[in-house]
Design a protein around this motif. Sequence first.
Motif, PDB file in Angstrom:
ATOM      1  N   UNK A   3      -1.922   6.377  -0.675  1.00 26.64           N
ATOM      2  CA  UNK A   3      -3.202   5.714  -0.435  1.00 26.64           C
ATOM      3  C   UNK A   3      -3.631   5.909   1.027  1.00 26.64           C
ATOM      4  N   UNK A   4      -2.667   5.868   1.941  1.00 21.32           N
ATOM      5  CA  UNK A   4      -2.990   6.100   3.351  1.00 21.32           C
ATOM      6  C   UNK A   4      -3.439   7.538   3.586  1.00 21.32           C
ATOM      7  N   UNK A   5      -2.781   8.490   2.925  1.00 18.15           N
ATOM      8  CA  UNK A   5      -3.189   9.896   3.044  1.00 18.15           C
ATOM      9  C   UNK A   5      -4.589  10.075   2.466  1.00 18.15           C
ATOM     10  N   UNK A   6      -4.849   9.448   1.323  1.00 15.82           N
ATOM     11  CA  UNK A   6      -6.182   9.538   0.700  1.00 15.82           C
ATOM     12  C   UNK A   6      -7.248   8.984   1.636  1.00 15.82           C
ATOM     13  N   UNK A   7      -6.941   7.902   2.322  1.00 13.07           N
ATOM     14  CA  UNK A   7      -7.900   7.324   3.263  1.00 13.07           C
ATOM     15  C   UNK A   7      -8.169   8.300   4.410  1.00 13.07           C
ATOM     16  N   UNK A   8      -7.123   8.988   4.880  1.00 13.84           N
ATOM     17  CA  UNK A   8      -7.276   9.980   5.948  1.00 13.84           C
ATOM     18  C   UNK A   8      -8.261  11.082   5.529  1.00 13.84           C
ATOM     19  N   UNK A   9      -8.197  11.471   4.252  1.00 16.74           N
ATOM     20  CA  UNK A   9      -9.074  12.527   3.748  1.00 16.74           C
ATOM     21  C   UNK A   9     -10.383  11.979   3.167  1.00 16.74           C
ATOM     22  N   UNK A  10     -10.672  10.691   3.394  1.00 16.97           N
ATOM     23  CA  UNK A  10     -11.905  10.033   2.953  1.00 16.97           C
ATOM     24  C   UNK A  10     -12.093  10.091   1.436  1.00 16.97           C
ATOM     25  N   UNK A  11     -11.000   9.895   0.697  1.00 14.96           N
ATOM     26  CA  UNK A  11     -11.074   9.980  -0.757  1.00 14.96           C
ATOM     27  C   UNK A  11     -11.389   8.619  -1.371  1.00 14.96           C
ATOM     28  N   UNK A  69       0.857  -1.194   0.000  1.00 13.52           N
ATOM     29  CA  UNK A  69       0.000   0.000   0.000  1.00 13.52           C
ATOM     30  C   UNK A  69       0.890   1.240   0.000  1.00 13.52           C
ATOM     31  N   UNK A  70       0.569   2.190  -0.858  1.00 15.87           N
ATOM     32  CA  UNK A  70       1.383   3.390  -0.981  1.00 15.87           C
ATOM     33  C   UNK A  70       1.063   4.384   0.138  1.00 15.87           C
ATOM     34  N   UNK A  71       2.046   5.230   0.434  1.00 17.91           N
ATOM     35  CA  UNK A  71       1.853   6.298   1.416  1.00 17.91           C
ATOM     36  C   UNK A  71       0.692   7.180   0.982  1.00 17.91           C
ATOM     37  N   UNK A  94      -1.171   7.453  -7.069  1.00 21.24           N
ATOM     38  CA  UNK A  94      -1.516   6.666  -5.886  1.00 21.24           C
ATOM     39  C   UNK A  94      -1.744   5.205  -6.254  1.00 21.24           C
ATOM     40  N   UNK A  95      -2.292   4.978  -7.435  1.00 14.98           N
ATOM     41  CA  UNK A  95      -2.668   3.648  -7.878  1.00 14.98           C
ATOM     42  C   UNK A  95      -1.510   2.898  -8.564  1.00 14.98           C
ATOM     43  N   UNK A  96      -0.300   3.457  -8.513  1.00 15.22           N
ATOM     44  CA  UNK A  96       0.825   2.882  -9.243  1.00 15.22           C
ATOM     45  C   UNK A  96       1.210   1.485  -8.772  1.00 15.22           C
ATOM     46  N   UNK A  97       0.785   1.090  -7.576  1.00 17.69           N
ATOM     47  CA  UNK A  97       1.072  -0.269  -7.113  1.00 17.69           C
ATOM     48  C   UNK A  97       0.118  -1.287  -7.743  1.00 17.69           C
ATOM     49  N   UNK A  98      -0.946  -0.805  -8.382  1.00 17.60           N
ATOM     50  CA  UNK A  98      -1.919  -1.692  -9.041  1.00 17.60           C
ATOM     51  C   UNK A  98      -1.874  -1.574 -10.558  1.00 17.60           C
ATOM     52  N   UNK A  99      -1.656  -0.359 -11.056  1.00 16.64           N
ATOM     53  CA  UNK A  99      -1.533  -0.115 -12.491  1.00 16.64           C
ATOM     54  C   UNK A  99      -0.185   0.571 -12.709  1.00 16.64           C
ATOM     55  N   UNK A 100       0.697  -0.116 -13.419  1.00 20.72           N
ATOM     56  CA  UNK A 100       2.046   0.391 -13.627  1.00 20.72           C
ATOM     57  C   UNK A 100       2.029   1.726 -14.362  1.00 20.72           C
ATOM     58  N   UNK A 101       2.932   2.611 -13.978  1.00 24.10           N
ATOM     59  CA  UNK A 101       3.062   3.912 -14.636  1.00 24.10           C
ATOM     60  C   UNK A 101       4.307   3.891 -15.521  1.00 24.10           C
ATOM     61  N   UNK A 102       4.372   4.783 -16.518  1.00 22.61           N
ATOM     62  CA  UNK A 102       5.537   4.811 -17.403  1.00 22.61           C
ATOM     63  C   UNK A 102       6.834   5.063 -16.637  1.00 22.61           C
ATOM     64  N   UNK A 103       7.913   4.515 -17.159  1.00 22.89           N
ATOM     65  CA  UNK A 103       9.217   4.634 -16.512  1.00 22.89           C
ATOM     66  C   UNK A 103       9.656   6.061 -16.257  1.00 22.89           C
ATOM     67  N   UNK A 104       9.263   6.980 -17.143  1.00 20.56           N
ATOM     68  CA  UNK A 104       9.666   8.376 -16.974  1.00 20.56           C
ATOM     69  C   UNK A 104       9.089   8.989 -15.696  1.00 20.56           C
TER      70      UNK A 104
END
Length: 169
Positions: free
Chosen positions: A5-13, A1-3, A90-100
């Motif tokens: 994602x935890x911040x988003x949960x704190x803000x109820x996103x 879980x990404x940092x 935030x979702x990069x642990x589930x959907x890969x983002x480009x190397x750049x």
Amino acid sequence: MTLERNVARLFRLNDENWMKHANPWSVWTRYSVLPLIVLAFWSRVWIGWWCLIPGIASLLWLFLNPVFFPKPRSTRNWASKAVLGERVYLNRDRVDIPGIHKTPLYAILNAISSVGMGIAIWAVVTYSVWGAVLGVALAYLGKSWYLDRMVWLYEMMKSEHSEYRGWDY
């Protein structure tokens, strides 16, 4: 879980609240929070403990702002794309983002913003006007540059992923 994602949960996103936060009014009014907090706690010189009222109100605005506004009529603007890019990142642990976009730049920009916050806090404690100006400027420089990179990320990813493409209206 990404940092993030935890911040988003704190803000109820959740899905719905992310779209509310993508409202440009949410983004631009959220920029008001740091100066309001600095001014509120700086005002302890003038109004004593009453400074807690605007200080707490500013902190509440920080937490309520992302869900306060309705979904935007359009997400085809810089502010909405910045928020949607944050969501992609935030979702990069589930959907890969480009190397750049797998770069330490994002951590550096967040560090610049954090250092600015630290300087702003120090400035409030010591009543340093220049420290407050420098701190707020650094915090905004880091955050704005970071958000600009999130726009770029979103623009790249929306053409590659159907869920992200659905956020573009």
